[in-house]
Each structure stands twice: as C-alpha cells, then as structure tokens.
Design a protein around this motif. Sequence first.
Motif, mmCIF file in Angstrom:
data_model
loop_
_atom_site.group_PDB
_atom_site.id
_atom_site.type_symbol
_atom_site.label_atom_id
_atom_site.label_comp_id
_atom_site.label_asym_id
_atom_site.label_seq_id
_atom_site.Cartn_x
_atom_site.Cartn_y
_atom_site.Cartn_z
ATOM 1 N N ARG A 74 0.817 -1.203 0.000
ATOM 2 C CA ARG A 74 0.000 0.000 0.000
ATOM 3 C C ARG A 74 0.859 1.264 0.000
ATOM 4 O O ARG A 74 1.990 1.273 0.489
ATOM 5 C CB ARG A 74 -0.900 0.025 1.255
ATOM 6 N N ASN A 75 0.303 2.309 -0.541
ATOM 7 C CA ASN A 75 0.847 3.664 -0.415
ATOM 8 C C ASN A 75 -0.138 4.524 0.348
ATOM 9 O O ASN A 75 -1.356 4.318 0.271
ATOM 10 C CB ASN A 75 1.065 4.315 -1.784
ATOM 11 N N ALA A 76 0.391 5.462 1.099
ATOM 12 C CA ALA A 76 -0.418 6.521 1.700
ATOM 13 C C ALA A 76 0.373 7.802 1.567
ATOM 14 O O ALA A 76 1.606 7.782 1.627
ATOM 15 C CB ALA A 76 -0.718 6.219 3.162
ATOM 16 N N TYR A 77 -0.328 8.894 1.337
ATOM 17 C CA TYR A 77 0.376 10.183 1.307
ATOM 18 C C TYR A 77 -0.518 11.269 1.877
ATOM 19 O O TYR A 77 -1.740 11.128 1.941
ATOM 20 C CB TYR A 77 0.854 10.536 -0.104
ATOM 21 N N ILE A 78 0.135 12.347 2.307
ATOM 22 C CA ILE A 78 -0.574 13.460 2.938
ATOM 23 C C ILE A 78 -0.271 14.744 2.175
ATOM 24 O O ILE A 78 0.885 15.031 1.863
ATOM 25 C CB ILE A 78 -0.159 13.612 4.413
ATOM 26 N N LYS A 79 -1.334 15.494 1.892
ATOM 27 C CA LYS A 79 -1.186 16.793 1.254
ATOM 28 C C LYS A 79 -1.718 17.897 2.167
ATOM 29 O O LYS A 79 -2.692 17.690 2.887
ATOM 30 C CB LYS A 79 -1.935 16.833 -0.082
ATOM 31 N N ARG A 80 -1.067 19.050 2.093
ATOM 32 C CA ARG A 80 -1.535 20.255 2.772
ATOM 33 C C ARG A 80 -1.484 21.390 1.760
ATOM 34 O O ARG A 80 -0.450 21.623 1.142
ATOM 35 C CB ARG A 80 -0.645 20.578 3.977
ATOM 36 N N ASP A 81 -2.619 22.048 1.567
ATOM 37 C CA ASP A 81 -2.720 23.126 0.564
ATOM 38 C C ASP A 81 -2.289 22.642 -0.814
ATOM 39 O O ASP A 81 -1.648 23.376 -1.579
ATOM 40 C CB ASP A 81 -1.866 24.334 0.982
ATOM 41 N N GLY A 82 -2.609 21.376 -1.117
ATOM 42 C CA GLY A 82 -2.310 20.833 -2.441
ATOM 43 C C GLY A 82 -0.899 20.312 -2.615
ATOM 44 O O GLY A 82 -0.575 19.757 -3.676
ATOM 45 N N ASN A 83 -0.037 20.457 -1.610
ATOM 46 C CA ASN A 83 1.359 20.015 -1.702
ATOM 47 C C ASN A 83 1.580 18.751 -0.870
ATOM 48 O O ASN A 83 1.150 18.681 0.281
ATOM 49 C CB ASN A 83 2.297 21.113 -1.207
#
Length: 276
Positions: free
Chosen positions: A149-158
């Motif tokens: 699995r992959n997981a990622y986090i974005k804040r303000d599109g970044n």
Amino acid sequence: QLILHKTLVCMNRFASLSDLRRKDHFVSYHVFLHVIMLLQMSVFFFSDQYSPLKYSICRKKGFMAYNEIYKIPEVMCDKDGNLSIRNLVSLMGEVLIRHSHILEKDIDMTRLRWIVYSWDIELEEKIKANDQIEVTSLVLGMNKFYAYRNAYIKRDGNMIAKAYGVFMLVDIDRMRPIKMSKDLIAAYKIDDMIYDKNHLEYRSDFTNSKEIMVRYTDIDKNLHVNNAIYFDYICDLCKLDTKDLTFFNIVYKNEIRNKDAVLGEFVESDGVIDFR
C-alpha cells in the motif's frame, strides 16, 4: 532505521514514583482527580476531532484511491506543536484500514485481520496543530499473504508526507498468516505507485540499550502492542522528537505479546539511527 533532521535534543525527565513520595514532589488527591478530569476531557476532544471532516473515493480507469480530510487538534501534537510520529502513523493506518473496509464490503472478513508488517515513511514537511490535511490511500498489489500500500498526505495541495506499507493477512483464531482468496484479491483494484520501498542496510553493532516497559494500555484488539505504539518506544529510547526526523523505516519481525518489558537497542552514526 531513522534519518535525523538535526542534532538530537534530549527530552526532560519526569519525576519517578519514588520522587513523588518525597515532600517536595507531593501531589494531592484533589489535584490528581483534577488531572483525571482533564484527561477525560482530552479523550473526548481527541475522539471528536479524530473523525474525518470529509472522505471520498476516486474511481478512474479501474483505480480506486480513497482519501479523508482532517483538521489536526493540538492534543495530537508534541511539545513543539508538530503532529507526533505515533499519531501520523495512526492517521495513515486508519485511512488505509477504512479504505480496506470499503473494498471488502462483500467479503466475509469475520475471522481475518490485516496486521502491519513494515512501514517506510518520508516526511518532507512537519504537520502542525490546526493544519487541514488530506490523507490518501492507494493499493499497489496483493500477493498471497501480503498487501502492498501507499499513503500520502497533502496540505494546501502540496505533498508533505508519503509512505509505503506492507500488511499481512492473518487468521485471528490461530494468529497465523493465511493466503488470500481470489475474491479478496479481485476486490482490490491496483493504483499507480507514488512512493517505493527503500533498500536499506541494517547495522547490528548497537552501543546503547534501555529497558522499555510495556503498558497495559499499549495492547490493542489483536492482543499485542499496537504498531503505532512502537514509535513512542523508539522516540523514548533514542530521545527523539518529530522535528528530528525526515525518514523512518520499521519492520515488525516479532510481535510483543504477554510481556511486561522488552529491551530496546540503538546506534547512531552520521545522522542515522539503527534500532531494534
């Protein structure tokens, strides 16, 4: 294995129980009750804020990414105001599990459960209290006992954090790995990879050690120490704060079950810490 962002900063020590018995560390019963009340309020606040503000599933060309939006409460942050490593891992794991529940809605998972085998997580920026973030879950592959699995986090599109996780399917009656059925494999559509597992060489010449006490509250519904709790153990063992880290890798080779204490060991060199 940990890659440090900067020189380690030692954490302040708390008074021991023997210290508390001395007059200069006396704590009254009324103050203790007040602390308990505050903790209960914090738990209520935490459980209320831990729920996602919004969630969605993106279906495109057979892919099925899943994401949730959270606003980070202060209670999930460390003394520097950064989302703690333990809570970062918990959030990612929670979104991955909820994604699985949606995909497995037509599969009988009563006696089956996913447990974490390994994490590789890279932090590009720290997450602060009151930040609104989007956590996304992806499926990379299914192979006999393992889901990738992959997981990622974005804040303000970044993108500010990304993870590669390996999960093992177990039979909860026997607590042994079990091969996935064809129906379970078919329920998971494969997404594009955004972050791959790192190839690491591990050291074993540990120079530091400490006994780690296993708390009753560290045990989860699988009757072993929850995977996110290990990050509390590691940070305490190595005197680490979130601001010190840019990358970490952990492989769960043996579960901690029916133990009051374990031995933690580590060695640090050139901004990298190896531990076990």
